[in-house]
Design an enzyme around this catalytic site. Structure first.
Site, mmCIF file in Angstrom:
data_model
loop_
_atom_site.group_PDB
_atom_site.id
_atom_site.type_symbol
_atom_site.label_atom_id
_atom_site.label_comp_id
_atom_site.label_asym_id
_atom_site.label_seq_id
_atom_site.Cartn_x
_atom_site.Cartn_y
_atom_site.Cartn_z
ATOM 1 N N CYS A 294 63.192 47.638 3.765
ATOM 2 C CA CYS A 294 62.376 46.567 3.202
ATOM 3 C C CYS A 294 63.220 45.632 2.318
ATOM 4 C CB CYS A 294 61.161 47.100 2.456
ATOM 5 S SG CYS A 294 61.539 48.181 1.102
ATOM 6 N N HIS B 75 59.574 49.850 -3.536
ATOM 7 C CA HIS B 75 59.322 49.116 -2.303
ATOM 8 C C HIS B 75 59.426 47.619 -2.595
ATOM 9 C CE1 HIS B 75 57.874 48.129 1.562
ATOM 10 N NE2 HIS B 75 56.715 47.663 1.147
#
Lengths: 95, 565
Positions: free
Chosen positions: B241, B532
């Site tokens: 990510c 994240h």
């Protein structure tokens, strides 16, 4: 009216009638944007406005102020391209 | 799911991209130096333009600034069936979409006074009269008949003789725009937007091959304000990510998009491992209209090959990836040795867009001699309040023992605060004496950073990950950031004029040179160990979307501005 003027008027009529004039205008617009002319002129316009002050400048002033430079800045290649295109159009449509 | 790796010193955290002004139309030679104008969009005219320029008469808009209240004389015209009348005028004499109206226009559009056709013909809005503008025939008519309004038959602008300028009336402009669009449709025969029609025409003229291509691919994509072209999710390939969020930001950088979609990259690499080619491919994928998420495995492979420190399935730092990606792209841009000739003045697309110049002034405390160096930069890394480096006070040379972050009582910290801190003079102290070029001895000095040259796209990086000798932690201080940012106060030139006492806080409405508008924000959620990355990106002019790997959702401006950044 002189012969040349008559000729010009006739060509203009034909260009408008066939919609070619609008196409040429758009072509020219695209070409001028592409070569940076528009940005240059925009910058120049800003200068003129700054110089005169925003309160006392009209579109007319602006047009008068930037036209000489604007004309001079049009690249020869663009002029040539447009001329060629007009020639081609006329050749195609002359009877 | 992932967090950045700890790398000595350099604390990485969400990078935030801010885009300067409208995309530049001509990305060519003249780009460095010439700064773009206000956020109006100009495009090279060859690209499928997701932001169609609503009104091409840009220069005329200047007038609207002069007369904010608008022209009071239009009300006299706005009676009875004026809208329909105006429409008819546009249809018949200005845009002329059908063969019939064109024929009529060709015949009738001559000056009623002198018979000429090329002196900026205007038509009276009150009666049937055409007259030259350049030769003032229309002026004469207006004066004699007291018909104050006339319409430019070439561009559709409306002139008021009482105001002595072109006027800008919302209703009238709306009609003009609608009629122009209709005329294009009639002429083009298909329902593409005006700008796209222009492109096709332009292409058909300048490039027969392109025309051929268009014939073979008759499907046209319509770009409207609510279409989702350009939005595509990216599959997470195992803690990737950090890459996905940056790729989203890059693919929505207007100038990069224009560059890649116009096929400007001419690859000169021998092997097929060129990252720029892969980016080209990626842009094609993003703007192909496919809705399924894209799997960026080739990109990841290339990143692994070219930036070894990012290889593997560990969690990585998005900021580090951004810098590595820019570096590799920059190196692959022209690999034929141009760079070797002039390493400091690269003209590649990456440098044209992202490179700025940071000025560092070191002032000797004894002789007050200043030594100045200018270094190129791609991003600006900003310290946050709450970090172990002192954030406040802002007073030059103030003692550094003051409490962190508490000098500021007016609520949350802003990006501007961080920039102010970044550009404040910093006392280097007795432990960091520098040899002064003026008095040739080691002296205490102050150092100040300012912006010498602003990049077209500025990336700000908030140093949320702190790795000092004592501790490793994430700083979660909320930093607010604006949709539009003026960098003028942080320019080297503003500092000079301040020093010379000429600094004025004049609000120059025309000077948009140092203004940036936000187009992407990258956020990190979670902790240092595991977290994240997601990003917000701007689409069209003011629509925001949140990109969370494969999932793309609509976001409000509030969502964007409230995010940590």
């Amino acid at each position: 009216m002189s012969k040349e003027l008559q000729m010009r008027a006739a060509i203009n009529q034909k260009l408008i009638e066939m919609g070619e004039r609008e196409r040429l205008k758009e072509l020219l617009r695209a070409k001028l944007i592409e070569c940076g002319w528009r940005d240059q002129l925009k910058a120049h316009c800003k200068e003129v406005i700054k110089e005169k002050g925003i309160e006392n400048v009209t579109v007319e002033d602006l047009v008068a102020g930037v036209t000489p430079k604007g004309r001079a800045l049009v690249p020869d290649s663009v002029k040539k391209e447009l001329l060629q295109r007009i020639r081609a159009f006329l050749a195609q449509h002359s009877t | 799911r992932e967090a950045p790796t700890a790398r000595s010193g350099s604390a990485g955290a969400p990078a935030e991209g801010i885009r300067a002004k409208g995309p530049r139309s001509s990305l060519r030679e003249q780009m460095p130096g010439l700064r773009p104008g206000p956020p109006s969009r100009t495009h090279s005219g060859r690209l499928p333009d997701p932001f169609p320029h609503p009104n091409p008469r840009n220069a005329l808009h200047v007038g609207s600034v002069m007369c904010p209240a608008g022209c009071s004389h239009v009300n006299g015209f706005k009676v009875d069936n004026w809208k329909q009348n105006l429409r008819v005028i546009y249809q018949c004499f200005v845009w002329s979409g059908t063969a019939e109206t064109r024929r009529r226009k060709a015949k009738s559009c001559i000056c009623h006074m002198c018979g000429a056709h090329l002196n900026r013909l205007h038509s009276c809005l009150y009666c049937v009269f055409f007259g030259c503008f350049s030769k003032k025939h229309i002026h004469e008519h207006a004066k004699n008949k007291r018909h104050n309004l006339a319409i430019d038959l070439l561009y559709g602008g409306i002139y008021c003789f009482a105001c002595q300028d072109y006027i800008y009336d919302k209703d009238m402009e709306q009609i003009a725009k609608e009629e122009q669009r209709k005329a294009w449709k009639l002429q083009g025969g298909c329902s593409v937007l005006a700008s796209l029609a222009v492109i096709l025409k332009c292409l058909s003229f300048c490039c027969p091959d392109c025309l051929e291509l268009l014939r073979h691919n008759p499907k046209r994509r319509k770009i409207t304000t609510n279409c989702t072209i350009g939005l595509r999710g990216l599959i997470n390939l195992g803690n990737t990510c950090f890459m996905n969020c940056i790729v989203q930001a890059l693919t929505h950088t207007p100038l990069l998009r224009d560059f890649f979609l116009s096929d400007r990259h001419k690859c000169e690499m021998q092997s097929n491992s060129c990252l720029v080619c892969e980016m080209s491919q990626l842009f094609q994928e993003f703007y192909s209209g496919h809705r399924s998420p894209h799997i960026p495995f080739r990109l990841l492979h290339l990143v692994w090959t070219h930036a070894r420190h990012l290889a593997g399935y560990e969690q990585q730092d998005a900021h580090e990836f951004l810098i590595a990606a820019l570096d590799v792209l920059h190196r692959h841009c022209d690999d034929n040795g141009k760079k070797a000739n002039n390493p400091n003045h690269c003209n590649c697309i990456i440098d044209q867009i992202f490179t700025g110049g940071l000025q560092s002034d070191v002032t000797c405390q004894v002789c007050h001699g200043v030594s100045t160096t200018i270094d190129p930069f791609w991003d600006i890394s900003l310290d946050l309040p709450g970090s172990s480096t002192p954030f406040w006070p802002l007073s030059p040379g103030g003692d550094s023992g003051v409490v962190n972050g508490e000098g500021h009582l007016t609520g949350s910290t802003t990006l501007t605060d961080c920039l102010r801190r970044f550009t404040r003079p910093e006392h280097l102290g007795s432990s960091a004496k520098i040899k002064c070029g003026g008095c040739h001895s080691y002296q205490e000095s102050t150092k100040q950073l300012t912006m010498k040259k602003l990049p077209i796209v500025a990336c700000f990086h908030l140093k949320r990950f702190e790795h000092s000798a004592k501790l490793r932690r994430k700083i979660t201080t909320y930093v607010s950031f604006p949709l539009e940012l003026d960098m003028t106060p942080f320019m080297a030139s503003s500092k000079e004029s301040r020093v010379n006492g000429q600094y004025q806080q004049s609000v120059d409405v025309l000077n948009n040179d140092n203004k940036y508008s936000l187009f992407a924000v990258v956020n990190h959620q979670g902790t240092l160990e595991s977290g994240h990355y997601t990003s917000f990106i701007r689409q069209h002019k003011d629509q925001w979307f949140k990109c969370d790997d494969a999932i793309i959702t609509k976001a409000s401006i509030k969502d964007v501005l409230d995010s940590e950044g």
